[in-house]
Design a protein around this motif. Sequence first.
Motif, PDB file in Angstrom:
ATOM      1  N   GLN A   1       0.836  -1.184   0.000  1.00 18.76           N
ATOM      2  CA  GLN A   1       0.000   0.000   0.000  1.00 18.76           C
ATOM      3  C   GLN A   1       0.880   1.245   0.000  1.00 18.76           C
ATOM      4  OE1 GLN A   1      -3.047  -0.168   2.929  1.00 18.76           O
ATOM      5  NE2 GLN A   1      -3.930   1.804   2.388  1.00 18.76           N
TER       6      GLN A   1
ATOM      7  N   ALA B   1       5.679   9.993  -0.803  1.00 17.03           N
ATOM      8  CA  ALA B   1       5.064   8.676  -0.753  1.00 17.03           C
ATOM      9  C   ALA B   1       5.694   7.834   0.347  1.00 17.03           C
ATOM     10  CB  ALA B   1       5.223   7.972  -2.089  1.00 17.03           C
ATOM     11  N   SER B   2       4.855   7.090   1.024  1.00 14.96           N
ATOM     12  CA  SER B   2       5.357   6.135   2.008  1.00 14.96           C
ATOM     13  C   SER B   2       5.417   4.764   1.361  1.00 14.96           C
ATOM     14  CB  SER B   2       4.441   6.089   3.227  1.00 14.96           C
ATOM     15  OG  SER B   2       3.178   5.575   2.847  1.00 14.96           O
TER      16      SER B   2
ATOM     17  N   GLY C   1      -3.647  10.933  -3.136  1.00 14.77           N
ATOM     18  CA  GLY C   1      -3.434  11.836  -2.019  1.00 14.77           C
ATOM     19  C   GLY C   1      -4.679  12.646  -1.728  1.00 14.77           C
ATOM     20  N   GLN C   2      -4.584  13.513  -0.717  1.00 13.85           N
ATOM     21  CA  GLN C   2      -5.722  14.326  -0.311  1.00 13.85           C
ATOM     22  C   GLN C   2      -5.860  15.609  -1.132  1.00 13.85           C
ATOM     23  OE1 GLN C   2      -8.118  13.429   2.047  1.00 13.85           O
ATOM     24  NE2 GLN C   2      -7.055  11.512   1.615  1.00 13.85           N
TER      25      GLN C   2
ATOM     26  N   CYS D   1       4.929  15.512  -3.880  1.00 11.22           N
ATOM     27  CA  CYS D   1       4.080  14.422  -3.394  1.00 11.22           C
ATOM     28  C   CYS D   1       4.998  13.416  -2.725  1.00 11.22           C
ATOM     29  CB  CYS D   1       3.326  13.790  -4.549  1.00 11.22           C
ATOM     30  SG  CYS D   1       2.403  12.296  -4.128  1.00 11.22           S
TER      31      CYS D   1
ATOM     32  N   GLN E   1       0.885   5.490   0.681  1.00  9.30           N
ATOM     33  CA  GLN E   1       0.219   6.701   1.162  1.00  9.30           C
ATOM     34  C   GLN E   1       0.899   7.903   0.535  1.00  9.30           C
ATOM     35  OE1 GLN E   1       0.360   6.203   5.485  1.00  9.30           O
ATOM     36  NE2 GLN E   1      -1.776   5.550   5.445  1.00  9.30           N
ATOM     37  N   LEU E   2       0.087   8.840   0.078  1.00  2.01           N
ATOM     38  CA  LEU E   2       0.592   9.986  -0.668  1.00  2.01           C
ATOM     39  C   LEU E   2       0.168  11.279   0.007  1.00  2.01           C
ATOM     40  CD1 LEU E   2      -0.472   8.655  -4.188  1.00  2.01           C
ATOM     41  CD2 LEU E   2       1.786   8.488  -3.132  1.00  2.01           C
ATOM     42  N   VAL E   3       1.110  12.212   0.127  1.00  2.00           N
ATOM     43  CA  VAL E   3       0.818  13.507   0.742  1.00  2.00           C
ATOM     44  C   VAL E   3       1.372  14.609  -0.152  1.00  2.00           C
ATOM     45  CG1 VAL E   3       1.136  14.985   2.738  1.00  2.00           C
ATOM     46  CG2 VAL E   3       0.904  12.518   3.056  1.00  2.00           C
TER      47      VAL E   3
ATOM     48  N   TYR F   1      -4.057   4.514  -5.754  1.00  2.00           N
ATOM     49  CA  TYR F   1      -3.829   5.290  -4.533  1.00  2.00           C
ATOM     50  C   TYR F   1      -3.814   6.772  -4.869  1.00  2.00           C
ATOM     51  CZ  TYR F   1      -2.293   0.699  -3.047  1.00  2.00           C
ATOM     52  OH  TYR F   1      -2.237  -0.641  -2.781  1.00  2.00           O
TER      53      TYR F   1
END
Length: 124
Positions: free
Chosen positions: A1, A24-25, A115-116, A22, A3-5, A113
Amino acid sequence: QVQLVESGGGLVQAGGSLRLSCAASGRTFSSYAMGWFRQAPGKEREFVTAISWNGGRTYYADSVKGRFTISRDNAKNTLYLQMNSLKPEDTAVYYCAADPAGWGSPMKSEYDYWGQGTQVTVSS
């Protein structure tokens, strides 16, 4: 998985520049194609640009060609969008997204996936 910020949005005058990032984790970032999409009020989310897993292929919407540049740093798990010569019609929330297929696509459905989002506002 993954996660994007996103970050880097803001208010800028027409003709100005912004650089979105952006972060990414996860250890699989380097195997994903990445894309930027945007959504203006009352409009559908639209494709802006995409880049393949290794940065070897890039794709741009006609509306941003020659003004926007997508890039990535797999060592830093970060995607970038350099936006120059901004226009009021570029005003939107900008989203980064990850596509496990690896080669990049303009189709929202290919991206698993998201981001917000980060707001970009261009004043005239």
